[in-house]
Structures are given as structure tokens and as C-alpha cells.
Design an enzyme around this catalytic site. Structure first.
Site, PDB file in Angstrom:
ATOM      1  N   TYR A 184       0.865  -1.190   0.000  1.00 42.98           N
ATOM      2  CA  TYR A 184       0.000   0.000   0.000  1.00 42.98           C
ATOM      3  C   TYR A 184       0.892   1.227   0.000  1.00 42.98           C
ATOM      4  CZ  TYR A 184      -3.390   3.513   1.413  1.00 42.98           C
ATOM      5  OH  TYR A 184      -4.182   4.631   1.463  1.00 42.98           O
TER       6      TYR A 184
ATOM      7  N   ASP B 232       9.492   2.955  -0.669  1.00 49.84           N
ATOM      8  CA  ASP B 232       8.481   3.686   0.089  1.00 49.84           C
ATOM      9  C   ASP B 232       8.807   3.461   1.566  1.00 49.84           C
ATOM     10  OD1 ASP B 232       6.317   4.496   1.554  1.00 49.84           O
ATOM     11  OD2 ASP B 232       4.813   3.617   0.232  1.00 49.84           O
TER      12      ASP B 232
ATOM     13  N   LYS C 284       5.207  10.336   7.838  1.00 48.21           N
ATOM     14  CA  LYS C 284       5.000   9.958   9.243  1.00 48.21           C
ATOM     15  C   LYS C 284       6.022  10.567  10.211  1.00 48.21           C
ATOM     16  CE  LYS C 284       2.244   5.970   8.018  1.00 48.21           C
ATOM     17  NZ  LYS C 284       0.836   6.182   8.249  1.00 48.21           N
TER      18      LYS C 284
HETATM   19  N1  HOZ Z   1      -3.266   4.144   5.962  1.00 50.04           N
HETATM   20  C1  HOZ Z   1      -3.147   4.035   7.388  1.00 50.04           C
HETATM   21  C2  HOZ Z   1      -2.869   2.645   7.783  1.00 50.04           C
HETATM   22  N2  HOZ Z   1      -1.750   2.042   7.184  1.00 50.04           N
HETATM   23  C3  HOZ Z   1      -4.375   4.511   8.103  1.00 50.04           C
HETATM   24  C4  HOZ Z   1      -4.396   5.985   8.196  1.00 50.04           C
HETATM   25  C5  HOZ Z   1      -5.479   6.532   9.144  1.00 50.04           C
HETATM   26  O1  HOZ Z   1      -6.578   6.039   9.143  1.00 50.04           O
HETATM   27  O2  HOZ Z   1      -5.177   7.470   9.838  1.00 50.04           O
END
Ligand code: HOZ
Length: 426
Positions: free
Chosen positions: A144, A239, A267
Site C-alpha cells: 500500500y 516507500d 510519518k
Molecule cells: N493508511 C493508514 C494505515 N496504514 C491509516 C491511516 C489513518 O486512518 O489514519
């Protein structure tokens, strides 16, 4: 556990937001039930709207490596905010954080700040296409990389198949340029290169998969990707939105000693505020506007408040022994969880790299999306709710990583273990 206030807030939020949330994973569809609404965080703890206190292993899905409201980060944000929140003009704060990242990642000579990991990855793909003058990209099944159109593509059943969109609104022509290989399977990558000779701009990979649960690369996988991309004049994109400054100060690339062509970050570099970045060698970054023809821009890119939060976080991470300490606490937690779950005769595989890990309920090793999706999610869901009732907040999905911060100490780990014991007995 009292949930009256959270439930009330959720009833209201579903009137305002699709599914009541602003990012789907928060709706708890993967574990069912209503999400708890969080109000406060301090160190390793969060409190919800009903004043329940939890040990937090989500940590905003990874950024909070120093725990919630770390004093150095809060002080830095406060002093920055008092000087103005946004200028849309260059500031020294960008130089400071930019230099720290470039010093930490030998593969990066120049960097461009954006406002999210999705933006970083989307721009990195555009950059790879601009640099190689090719259209197709390879990603991995279960990988992802945010929600840009070309990356919301599923593998279907074979490694060499063309992608089908995994979201409505993504066009087939977009999906057709995204080829999907199997994580940890170099042969699937080689076949795609053979079938699409001179057409592949880049391979994008999470060097440690973190969005199908944590799945480390098997020995030779990243080295193989490096060789295949180089010999096909294609670019390798790491990534490291999750792994950057998480598994080591220099990210997964320093841990495995592989130099990608482009790195995406997010992040942790924002210290809990919205930041992303992509960086590469001088030669590749010459393509980026205003130096070159690849256009990419953003009003809030390099926002001074976010930069100051990132700088304070990275400064704290430079303290000697911090990653050894994180490793030590994480190892302790992994060992205790493993012992309890195996004693309960549950089929368990724990995948962990440093302070990120996933508990898979599986008989076999989990090395790819195929094996991850074959794990017993019903056991995880039951465990998630039992742990929540014992005041431990795990990621609300069997396919996400749990994270530790420098604030998760013996006390929190032993409380977690006691909670797990109770959860397994009930
Ligand atoms: N894409 C995030 C998990 N891998 C979730 C992001 C969120 O809901 O804050």
C-alpha cells in the site's frame, strides 16, 4: 468499559463524514464495532471520550516514535506557531529538516517536502516516469502506497497479470500501467520485466511491508530488486513512509544496506503533523520543477510548524542508544506475546522488525499477501476486542502494524502481558 460518549460522537460523525471517519481504517470495519473517539495522548497512553485509558500501540499509525505529546516536540511546535503558521515562502525550518534527512540517507542528495505520504509517493512515480520516459510501474500485491490512482491496483491472481482497479474511480488505463508482482518473489518481477521490455519506469516497494501486516524482505529480495532495476535501466523506489527513522535512523535502506534511486518518506519526519517527502540523487532531482520539467507544487509543502515538529523528533532520535532500547523493549514484548499465545495452543507467527510488528494467527510463515490473507482473522478480531476491554489499544485490523514508542517501558509491556493473559482466559 463505558462507551456512551464515543458512541454518541460516532452517531453524530456518520452524518458528516462517509462512514463517520476521514480515513477508512478508522471506521473499524476490519474488526467491527464502533470506533472509540480519542481525546488525549501522553507518552504511551491515550484516553477516549469516556475517559478510558489505553496503552497505545497504534501511535497515529506510526509517526509518534517518541510517544504522544513529547515535550521537546510540543515546545518546538509552540515556539514555531507563535511566529506564524504558514508563509508559502521558503523558511530556514525547511533547510534544517532537509539537511537532517539528507545527512541520514546517503541515497538522497536533494529532497522535496510535500504534505502526506500519498503525495510523496504519487510525485515519486511521476518523477520516475519523467526520468525514464517510460509509463509502466511495478508494485507488489498487498503493498500500500497511499491512494494515488496508479497505486490503487490489485494483483488479481497471477504475478504477471495486468492490474485491475481496487477502487471505483480508478480508470482501466491507469490500472493497466500498474503491474503487480508478488512480494518476496523475484521471479514474478523478472517475468514482468521480460514481458514489458523497456517499458517499466520503476519498481516501488515497501522495503519492509507494513500495510499487509509487517512482512520483512527475505534474504536477497531487496538486493535482487536493485540488480533487476539497474540492469533494465529502471528506477527502484523505496516507500519508507512507515520505515524511515522507524526501524533505524537511516530507515530500512540502512538496515539492509541497499541504495534505492528514489526514497519516499512521511510519518515520523512530521513528528505527528502532516508531512511527506521524496528525495533522490542530484541527477534525478534535476527533473523537478523549477529546475526541470516535472511539475509538482503545494501551498503547505514545507509548512514551518510541521518542519519544526519533524526536526525536534529527529533531534531526539539522534540520542545514542535509542534504537537499541526500542529493539530491547520490542523484543521483550514479542517474546512474551509469543509465549502466551503458543501456550494457549494458538497458531501464531509474529513478524517484527525493530519497533513494528504484527501478530498473525497462521500455521505457516507469513512472507507475502497470499500468506497474510490466509491467516485466521477471526482470532485477531476477538483478541482486539478483548485487549481493548483490558485497556490496550491495538491497530483495528489484522493487516496493520503495531508500533512501540520510546515511552513504552517495562511497566507498559508487563501491563500488556497481564491484559493478554486475561484476554486469553476469558
Ligand atoms: N493508511 C493508514 C494505515 N496504514 C491509516 C491511516 C489513518 O486512518 O489514519
Amino acid at each position: 468499559m463505558k462507551t456512551e460518549n464515543s458512541n454518541k460522537l460516532f452517531t453524530e460523525s456518520i452524518r458528516y463524514f462517509p462512514g463517520g471517519v476521514n480515513s477508512p481504517a478508522r471506521a473499524w470495519n476490519a474488526v467491527s464495532g464502533n470506533p472509540v473517539f480519542l481525546e488525549n495522548g501522553a507518552g504511551p497512553y491515550v484516553w477516549d471520550a469516556d475517559d478510558n485509558k489505553y496503552i497505545d500501540y497504534v501511535l497515529s499509525w506510526g509517526p509518534l516514535i517518541l510517544g504522544h505529546a513529547a515535550s521537546s516536540v510540543v515546545e518546538s511546535i509552540t515556539s514555531s506557531v507563535l511566529k506564524g503558521t504558514s508563509f508559502g515562502a521558503p523558511t530556514k525550518t525547511e533547510n534544517d529538516l532537509g539537511k537532517m534527512i539528507i545527512d541520514a540517507f546517503p541515497s538522497i542528495d536533494m529532497i522535496r517536502f510535500v504534505s502526506s505520504g500519498t503525495e510523496a509517493v504519487m510525485s515519486a512515480i511521476r518523477l520516475a516516469r519523467a526520468h525514464t520516459d517510460r509509463n509502466k510501474i511495478i508494485k507488489f500485491e498487498g503493498g500500500y502506497h497511499g491512494h494515488a490512482d496508479s497505486l490503487l491496483v490489485n494483483a488479481g491472481s497471477g504475478a504477471a497479470t495486468h492490474g485491475t482497479p481496487s477502487s471505483s474511480g480508478v480508470t482501466y488505463s491507469n490500472a493497466n500501467d500498474t503491474l503487480t508482482a508478488n512480494y518476496n518473489d523475484l521471479e514474478s518481477v523478472r517475468s514482468l520485466f521480460t514481458e514489458n521490455k523497456n517499458e517499466i519506469a520503476c519498481v516501488i516497494v515497501e522495503p519492509i511491508a507494513a500495510n499487509m501486516g509487517v512482512i520483512p524482505p527475505v534474504t536477497g529480495f531487496l538486493e535482487g530488486l536493485r540488480d533487476i532495476t539497474t540492469s533494465n535501466s529502471s528506477l527502484l523506489i523505496f516507500d519508507e513512509v512507515v520505515t524511515g527513522f522507524r526501524v533505524a535512523y537511516g530507515g530500512a535502506q540502512s538496515l539492509y544496506n541497499i541504495k534505492p534511486d528514489i526514497t519516499c518518506l512521511g510519518k515520523i519526519i512530521g513528528g505527528g503533523l502532516p508531512v511527506g517527502a521524496y528525495g533522490a540523487s542530484h541527477k534525478i532531482m534535476q527533473e523537478v520543477s523549477p529546475l526541470g520539467p516535472m511539475y509538482q507544487a503545494g501551498t503547505l509543502s514545507g509548512n514551518p510548524v510541521a518542519m519544526s515538529a519533524g526536526s525536534a523528533t529527529l533531534k531526539a532520535l539522534q540520542m545514542s542508544g535509542i534504537y537499541d532500547d526500542l529493539e530491547c523493549m520490542s523484543q521483550y514484548l514479542e517474546r512474551e506475546i509469543y509465549n502466551l499465545l503458543t501456550k494457549s495452543k494458538l497458531p501464531v507467527k509474529i513478524n517484527r522488525v525493530g519497533s513494528m510488528m504484527t501478530i498473525f494467527f497462521s500455521e505457516s510463515e507469513v512472507t507475502s499477501w497470499k500468506s497474510a490473507s490466509g491467516s485466521k482473522t477471526d482470532i485477531f478480531i476477538k483478541l482486539f476486542h478483548s485487549m481493548l476491554n483490558q485497556n490496550v489499544y491495538l491497530p483495528p485490523s489484522p493487516y496493520e502494524a503495531m508500533f512501540l514508542s520510546t515511552e513504552h517501558r517495562e511497566n507498559e509491556i508487563s501491563s500488556t502481558i497481564i491484559s493478554l493473559k486475561t484476554a486469553l482466559e476469558t
